[in-house]
Design a protein around this motif. Structure first.
Motif, PDB file in Angstrom:
ATOM      1  N   SER A  83     -10.038   0.732  -6.452  1.00 50.09           N
ATOM      2  CA  SER A  83      -9.774   1.879  -7.302  1.00 50.09           C
ATOM      3  C   SER A  83      -8.282   2.117  -7.465  1.00 50.09           C
ATOM      4  N   ALA A  84      -7.531   1.952  -6.379  1.00 50.45           N
ATOM      5  CA  ALA A  84      -6.085   2.190  -6.414  1.00 50.45           C
ATOM      6  C   ALA A  84      -5.389   1.236  -7.384  1.00 50.45           C
ATOM      7  N   VAL A  85      -5.697  -0.049  -7.291  1.00 58.29           N
ATOM      8  CA  VAL A  85      -5.004  -1.012  -8.144  1.00 58.29           C
ATOM      9  C   VAL A  85      -5.403  -0.834  -9.604  1.00 58.29           C
ATOM     10  N   PRO A  91       0.786  -1.237   0.000  1.00 57.18           N
ATOM     11  CA  PRO A  91       0.000   0.000   0.000  1.00 57.18           C
ATOM     12  C   PRO A  91       0.815   1.282   0.000  1.00 57.18           C
ATOM     13  N   ALA A  92       1.918   1.333   0.734  1.00 56.92           N
ATOM     14  CA  ALA A  92       2.730   2.559   0.774  1.00 56.92           C
ATOM     15  C   ALA A  92       3.375   2.822  -0.582  1.00 56.92           C
ATOM     16  N   GLU A  93       3.850   1.756  -1.235  1.00 60.38           N
ATOM     17  CA  GLU A  93       4.437   1.927  -2.572  1.00 60.38           C
ATOM     18  C   GLU A  93       3.375   2.318  -3.589  1.00 60.38           C
ATOM     19  N   ALA A  94       2.179   1.759  -3.444  1.00 59.89           N
ATOM     20  CA  ALA A  94       1.072   2.144  -4.317  1.00 59.89           C
ATOM     21  C   ALA A  94       0.750   3.624  -4.145  1.00 59.89           C
ATOM     22  N   ALA A  95       0.783   4.093  -2.910  1.00 62.55           N
ATOM     23  CA  ALA A  95       0.508   5.504  -2.645  1.00 62.55           C
ATOM     24  C   ALA A  95       1.540   6.400  -3.331  1.00 62.55           C
ATOM     25  N   ARG A  96       2.800   5.991  -3.329  1.00 59.36           N
ATOM     26  CA  ARG A  96       3.831   6.784  -4.008  1.00 59.36           C
ATOM     27  C   ARG A  96       3.577   6.829  -5.513  1.00 59.36           C
ATOM     28  N   LEU A  97       3.196   5.705  -6.081  1.00 61.31           N
ATOM     29  CA  LEU A  97       2.926   5.661  -7.515  1.00 61.31           C
ATOM     30  C   LEU A  97       1.739   6.546  -7.884  1.00 61.31           C
ATOM     31  N   LEU A  98       0.778   6.667  -6.985  1.00 59.09           N
ATOM     32  CA  LEU A  98      -0.432   7.445  -7.242  1.00 59.09           C
ATOM     33  C   LEU A  98      -0.335   8.887  -6.761  1.00 59.09           C
ATOM     34  N   GLY A  99       0.700   9.196  -6.002  1.00 57.55           N
ATOM     35  CA  GLY A  99       0.837  10.532  -5.454  1.00 57.55           C
ATOM     36  C   GLY A  99      -0.204  10.840  -4.405  1.00 57.55           C
ATOM     37  N   THR A 100      -0.530   9.841  -3.590  1.00 49.38           N
ATOM     38  CA  THR A 100      -1.548  10.010  -2.555  1.00 49.38           C
ATOM     39  C   THR A 100      -1.034   9.410  -1.250  1.00 49.38           C
ATOM     40  N   SER A 101      -1.919   9.168  -0.304  1.00 48.89           N
ATOM     41  CA  SER A 101      -1.518   8.612   0.987  1.00 48.89           C
ATOM     42  C   SER A 101      -1.819   7.121   1.063  1.00 48.89           C
ATOM     43  N   THR A 102      -1.110   6.453   1.957  1.00 56.28           N
ATOM     44  CA  THR A 102      -1.376   5.033   2.188  1.00 56.28           C
ATOM     45  C   THR A 102      -2.806   4.828   2.676  1.00 56.28           C
ATOM     46  N   GLN A 103      -3.281   5.736   3.512  1.00 56.54           N
ATOM     47  CA  GLN A 103      -4.649   5.642   4.024  1.00 56.54           C
ATOM     48  C   GLN A 103      -5.661   5.700   2.883  1.00 56.54           C
ATOM     49  N   ALA A 104      -5.420   6.573   1.917  1.00 54.70           N
ATOM     50  CA  ALA A 104      -6.333   6.689   0.780  1.00 54.70           C
ATOM     51  C   ALA A 104      -6.346   5.410  -0.046  1.00 54.70           C
ATOM     52  N   VAL A 105      -5.188   4.802  -0.213  1.00 54.14           N
ATOM     53  CA  VAL A 105      -5.109   3.538  -0.954  1.00 54.14           C
ATOM     54  C   VAL A 105      -5.910   2.467  -0.226  1.00 54.14           C
ATOM     55  N   GLN A 106      -5.731   2.361   1.080  1.00 57.09           N
ATOM     56  CA  GLN A 106      -6.408   1.325   1.859  1.00 57.09           C
ATOM     57  C   GLN A 106      -7.918   1.538   1.929  1.00 57.09           C
ATOM     58  N   GLN A 107      -8.342   2.782   1.815  1.00 55.44           N
ATOM     59  CA  GLN A 107      -9.781   3.063   1.859  1.00 55.44           C
ATOM     60  C   GLN A 107     -10.492   2.590   0.595  1.00 55.44           C
TER      61      GLN A 107
END
Length: 218
Positions: free
Chosen positions: A105-107, A85-101
């Motif tokens: 959508s993130a993937v 999740p943290a690496e996904a957040a970096r790729l998306l330019g967002t927060s880890t919390q946003a990815v987990q929520q």
């Protein structure tokens, strides 16, 4: 390494010169310096017909990269990204919390943005294709939350890519086998706590061979 003679060591520069590589798995322990960044650029632009998996530091470098490097990633039809999740957040330019929520959508966004297969690790790991197709993995347990587990997953998926399996199928199969191996360990020991990354590969080997044997019998 005397204790593990099957481990073969070579520099990245030497490997990049070879023409017999059937798949790449890049990023685990590579670092974030300029040399690592150059290796990433080289592997993205060379041997583009060879399947490529990016994990760990390679994902952080990709997230920090310029438009040219991102375009090189998008041009590959055989690229797999395996972020937590943290690496996904970096790729998306967002927060880890946003990815987990909103993991779905993130993937899907990562896969659509880079035109790649994306494995978003975590509880019920998700695998997304560029067209939005998503596989939700049912196997695995909390014992996988241990150091090095993700590296083993990258190795499993990389080995399937090297066998000529298409990226989406290789990612789905690798994620399931990785989780199912952890389930084998849990059921044999009765607990999840204390699982080691080094236990996963032998369990995966046993499980895959058992499945192949069962298939032959049927």
């Amino acid at each position: 390494i005397p204790e593990r003679p099957e481990i073969m060591l070579a520099t990245a520069e030497d490997l990049l010169k070879r023409k017999d590589i059937s798949a790449w798995a890049v990023g685990c322990g590579m670092g974030l310096d300029e040399t690592a960044n150059q290796i990433l650029n080289n592997v993205l632009t060379q041997n583009q017909d060879v399947p490529l998996l990016l994990d760990a530091d390679a994902l952080t470098l990709l997230a920090r990269s310029n438009s040219e490097t991102r375009e090189a990633a998008q041009k590959r039809s055989n690229l797999v990204l395996t972020p937590h999740p943290a690496e996904a957040a970096r790729l998306l330019g967002t927060s880890t919390q946003a990815v987990q929520q909103d993991r779905m959508s993130a993937v899907q966004t990562i896969s659509a943005t880079f035109q790649v297969v994306t494995v978003l690790k975590g509880h019920r790991t998700l695998v997304a294709a560029p067209d939005g197709t998503v596989y939700t993995n049912p196997s695995g347990n909390a014992g996988l939350a241990t150091a090095g587990s993700g590296d083993v997953l990258s190795g499993i998926i990389g080995s399937l890519l090297a066998q000529g399996i298409a990226p989406f199928q290789a990612a789905c199969a690798g994620v399931w086998l990785h989780g199912a191996a952890a389930d084998v360990i849990k059921h044999s020991s009765g607990v999840e706590a204390g699982m080691l990354a080094g236990e996963i590969a032998p369990a995966a080997r046993w499980l895959r061979n058992r499945l192949m044997t069962d298939k032959t019998k049927n």
